[in-house]
Design an enzyme around this catalytic site. Structure first.
Site, PDB file in Angstrom:
ATOM      1  N   GLY B  71      -0.312  -0.309   4.464  1.00  0.00           N
ATOM      2  CA  GLY B  71       0.553  -0.462   5.633  1.00  0.00           C
ATOM      3  C   GLY B  71       0.751  -1.927   5.993  1.00  0.00           C
ATOM      4  N   THR B  72      -0.307  -2.700   5.890  1.00  0.00           N
ATOM      5  CA  THR B  72      -0.224  -4.125   6.224  1.00  0.00           C
ATOM      6  C   THR B  72       0.767  -4.835   5.313  1.00  0.00           C
ATOM      7  OG1 THR B  72      -2.462  -4.176   7.106  1.00  0.00           O
ATOM      8  CG2 THR B  72      -1.562  -6.272   6.359  1.00  0.00           C
ATOM      9  N   ASN B 151      -2.466   3.103  17.546  1.00  0.00           N
ATOM     10  CA  ASN B 151      -3.643   3.578  16.822  1.00  0.00           C
ATOM     11  C   ASN B 151      -4.853   3.795  17.723  1.00  0.00           C
ATOM     12  OD1 ASN B 151      -3.046   0.682  16.802  1.00  0.00           O
ATOM     13  ND2 ASN B 151      -5.054   0.449  15.884  1.00  0.00           N
ATOM     14  N   GLN B 179       0.576   5.498  12.079  1.00  0.00           N
ATOM     15  CA  GLN B 179      -0.169   6.559  12.776  1.00  0.00           C
ATOM     16  C   GLN B 179       0.636   7.836  12.969  1.00  0.00           C
ATOM     17  OE1 GLN B 179      -3.286   6.663  13.295  1.00  0.00           O
ATOM     18  NE2 GLN B 179      -3.863   4.523  12.989  1.00  0.00           N
ATOM     19  N   SER B 199       1.357   4.476   5.601  1.00  0.00           N
ATOM     20  CA  SER B 199       0.163   4.177   4.814  1.00  0.00           C
ATOM     21  C   SER B 199      -0.465   5.468   4.296  1.00  0.00           C
ATOM     22  CB  SER B 199      -0.836   3.437   5.717  1.00  0.00           C
ATOM     23  OG  SER B 199      -2.097   3.387   5.093  1.00  0.00           O
ATOM     24  N   GLY B 200      -0.951   5.430   3.061  1.00  0.00           N
ATOM     25  CA  GLY B 200      -1.499   6.637   2.440  1.00  0.00           C
ATOM     26  C   GLY B 200      -2.781   7.133   3.073  1.00  0.00           C
ATOM     27  N   HIS B 201      -3.707   6.202   3.334  1.00  0.00           N
ATOM     28  CA  HIS B 201      -5.053   6.668   3.713  1.00  0.00           C
ATOM     29  C   HIS B 201      -5.145   7.216   5.132  1.00  0.00           C
ATOM     30  CE1 HIS B 201      -6.885   3.288   6.162  1.00  0.00           C
ATOM     31  NE2 HIS B 201      -5.732   2.769   5.797  1.00  0.00           N
ATOM     32  N   THR B 237       2.704  -4.093 -11.315  1.00  0.00           N
ATOM     33  CA  THR B 237       2.716  -2.795 -11.976  1.00  0.00           C
ATOM     34  C   THR B 237       2.435  -1.681 -10.973  1.00  0.00           C
ATOM     35  OG1 THR B 237       2.006  -3.797 -14.027  1.00  0.00           O
ATOM     36  CG2 THR B 237       1.623  -1.430 -13.802  1.00  0.00           C
ATOM     37  N   CYS B 325     -18.105  -5.538  21.275  1.00  0.00           N
ATOM     38  CA  CYS B 325     -19.168  -5.639  20.279  1.00  0.00           C
ATOM     39  C   CYS B 325     -18.825  -4.951  18.964  1.00  0.00           C
ATOM     40  CB  CYS B 325     -20.450  -5.058  20.826  1.00  0.00           C
ATOM     41  SG  CYS B 325     -21.155  -6.121  22.068  1.00  0.00           S
TER      42      CYS B 325
END
Lengths: 281, 386
Positions: B71-72, B151, B179, B199-201, B237, B325
């Protein structure tokens, strides 16, 4: 995910000395909800008011903040106040094996709470300890004194490390250039032996070359980091004429940079009588 | 212990069907699609089929789909490319709650190349002001980049209305839909968006594969320069096995979208209601009426997110937090701060994001166990007792 040691995990999952001592002999409170971590430390002393017989904490914060608080109370229980006053943040980190670099500020918070409690005992003042020195990082309220202290106590050399240890520079980032200068100054003062011996008489060409090298090595990198730059325009006797470029040229702090930083560096490395001036437009 | 995985906005489990579809392309049909022999032809055919599957999810033409590595990369390709073809236009518009893939890239152009950048604010519920968008558009605006759904909070922006405003001014619109792809219907015949990143994941394909929808006629120079792959729009490729997996995942997403919007949503609602009942001083972040069906972002006051996550982890529950944090920085989530969520809540925010693999038993475990964790941390906090 953070790489916490087993000891950090143990002190987070099974924290020692949680709570608040009623009618405690002294109390130290540091941090805030806004900052993301806070610690309230209460101590009970022996009859002579010399030795810590009990210590309890309440902490708002991440796992390493809770573990650091737990470790602190374990370290200081049984100590005299005089010995406790010498406990450093590194002692807390060592007790836990180690803390991730970015979490070192948790150990510093522990040391600060202990200091606040001891100050409370000695002066009777409660609540937040007054900030000593000028505030450098306005996002997290960190002073010059505190920054110098973490640099010295932990032998820090990078701005990122200072942020990891005391949060300064971790918000808007506007003070990173200043932290860089505090680092240079503090570390230069701490290591007088590594200072190159200044040469005696210099020819004009030698002097110009040394000034140019000092600018390139000691001065330009930290200005560039702030989006500025510097150029050597001329050297007339002891007068060094420079031009500030980029962000430096419009920076309201440039007179301070000129005198306290550029001139100080050139005097340190080239000759004591140099006077830096900005090129007149 | 099998994890209770409630962090599907971070990444998702790869679907079994996807793994199965990918496997032959590692060891049997491993040819390069550019090659002239049959082995290469098989890979080329599989890539074409996958492109059709992705195009079907977006109801667009396969030649409008560009495969990327993530995605980035899709976001970077869009922003860099659009600015490159219109060098005279020096203004960008985005929102204050964008994913870093867009936010950092836009700021890069401001800081390194002197572009003017407008970051549109959001209100307390995370909604964008459309009138502010309209008034921010200038003659020299090169690009508007606004995400489809957030997100962190799951808040959905009205993409159709945004697109109408932006296109009526003749400006290019890019959308990070990472998202929403697979969760909400995306019909590029109806949405006048020029560039859309997915994005795939995030939809049960593996990490390392993304796509960019490029509306026909949109000028977009390649971001990665080199060979002629992807019709000269993206060199390198083709990652054939991942492309095949992504295609399969898109096909499955279409089949499961109904479920996402009914059963997954029902589980999310149950989780949220259970936690709000079980824990005091807990608040939902983001507009509940315009929200992804799988996401609930809840703040637990007076405690810190990382501590909550690590205690949840001891029970095998995976979620994420907007606390300082956990972000690796010292400040809490830029999204929650843009919404004006007070620090007291931002530090203790937890995002739960479900998927079609989430079960009711898992949700019940969290509803049962989390209140004790919250109480335990509050009893340790100097603020929790007041």
């Amino acid at each position: 995910m953070w790489d916490y040691t087993e000891k950090v995990k143990d002190h987070f999952l099974n924290p020692r000395n949680v709570g608040e001592i009623e009618n405690a002999d002294c109390m130290g409170e540091v941090g805030s909800l806004a900052c993301g971590d806070a610690l309230k430390l209460t101590l009970r002393l022996d009859e002579k008011k010399e030795k810590i017989v009990d210590a309890k904490f309440l902490t708002f914060g991440c796992a390493s903040a809770i573990a650091s608080s737990s470790a602190l109370t374990e370290i200081i229980k049984g100590m005299t106040i005089d010995s406790a006053a010498k406990v450093t943040n590194q002692d807390i980190a060592d007790y836990l094996g180690e803390l991730p670099e970015q979490k070192m500020h948790c150990s510093v918070m522990g040391r600060e709470a202990l200091e606040a409690a001891i100050a409370n005992l000695r002066t009777g003042k409660t609540g937040v300890v007054e900030l000593e020195g000028r505030v450098v990082c306005t996002c997290f309220g960190v002073t010059e004194t505190e920054i110098e202290r973490v640099i010295k106590e932990n032998s820090l050399t990078e701005v990122e490390q200072v942020t990891n240890y005391c949060k300064a520079g971790g918000g808007c980032g506007g003070c990173r250039g200043e932290i860089e200068r505090i680092l240079l100054r503090t570390n230069a003062a701490a290591k007088p032996t590594v200072k190159p011996s200044k040469p005696g008489r210099l020819t004009v060409m030698q002097k110009i070359k040394m000034i140019d090298e000092t600018i390139a090595r000691e001065i330009r990198p930290s200005l560039v980091q702030d989006g500025g730059d510097i150029e050597l325009v001329d050297v007339e006797g002891s007068r060094v004429i420079v031009a500030l470029r980029g962000a430096c040229s419009s920076c309201p702090a440039s007179p301070v940079t000129m005198k306290d930083f550029i001139q100080a560096k050139l005097r340190e490395f080239v000759a004591d009588d140099l006077v830096v001036e900005e090129e007149k437009q | 212990m099998k994890p209770i995985y409630l962090d599907n906005n971070a990444t998702t489990r790869v679907a079994d069907e996807v793994v199965e579809a990918m496997m032959p392309f590692f060891t049997e049909q491993y040819g390069n699609p550019s090659s002239m022999y049959a082995l290469g032809g098989e890979a080329g055919h599989a890539t074409r089929h996958a492109r059709e599957q992705v195009a079907a999810l977006l109801n667009c033409s396969p030649d409008e789909i560009l495969f990327t590595s993530c995605g980035t990369e899709s976001d970077n390709t869009s922003i860099h490319g659009v600015l490159e073809v219109a060098p005279a236009k020096r203004h960008l518009i985005t929102s204050r709650v964008e994913h870093p893939a867009v936010r950092t890239t836009c700021r890069y152009f401001r800081e390194q190349h002197g572009y003017a950048l407008t970051e549109l604010p959001v209100d307390a519920k995370g909604n964008l002001s459309l009138s502010e968008l309209e008034s921010s558009l200038r003659d020299d605006t090169a690009l508007v980049s606004i995400m489809h759904a957030n997100n962190e909070t799951g808040v959905i922006f009205p993409l159709e209305e945004i697109a109408q405003i932006v296109k009526s001014h003749g400006v290019i619109l890019h959308t990070d839909a990472v998202q929403t792809a697979g969760k909400l219907s995306l019909d590029m015949q109806k949405l006048p968006v020029d560039l859309l990143a997915i994005s795939g994941h995030k939809l049960h394909a593996p990490k390392g594969i993304g796509a960019l929808y490029v509306r026909r006629g949109t000028k977009l120079p390649p971001y990665l320069k080199g060979g002629h792959q992807e019709s000269g729009k993206r060199a390198g490729t083709e990652n054939v096995p991942y492309i095949v997996g992504f295609g399969k995942a898109c096909e499955l997403a279409m089949q499961n979208m109904e479920k996402e919007n009914t059963s997954v949503k029902a589980l999310r609602d149950k989780l949220q209601a259970g936690l709000l009942t079980g824990c005091q001083n807990a608040y939902v972040n983001g507009d509940e009426t315009h929200r992804l069906p799988n996401t609930a972002n809840i703040s637990f006051e007076f405690i810190e997110g990382e501590s909550i996550l690590l205690l949840l982890d001891t029970l095998g529950v995976c979620a994420s937090s907007g606390s300082a944090c956990t972000s690796g920085s010292l400040e809490p989530s830029h999204v929650l701060r843009a919404m004006g969520v007070p620090f007291t809540r931002a530090h203790g925010s937890i995002r739960f994001s479900l998927s079609r693999y989430t079960t009711e038993d898992e949700v019940n475990v969290v509803i049962e166990k989390l209140p004790a964790i919250i109480e335990r941390l509050r009893s340790m906090s100097p603020f929790g007792r007041k």
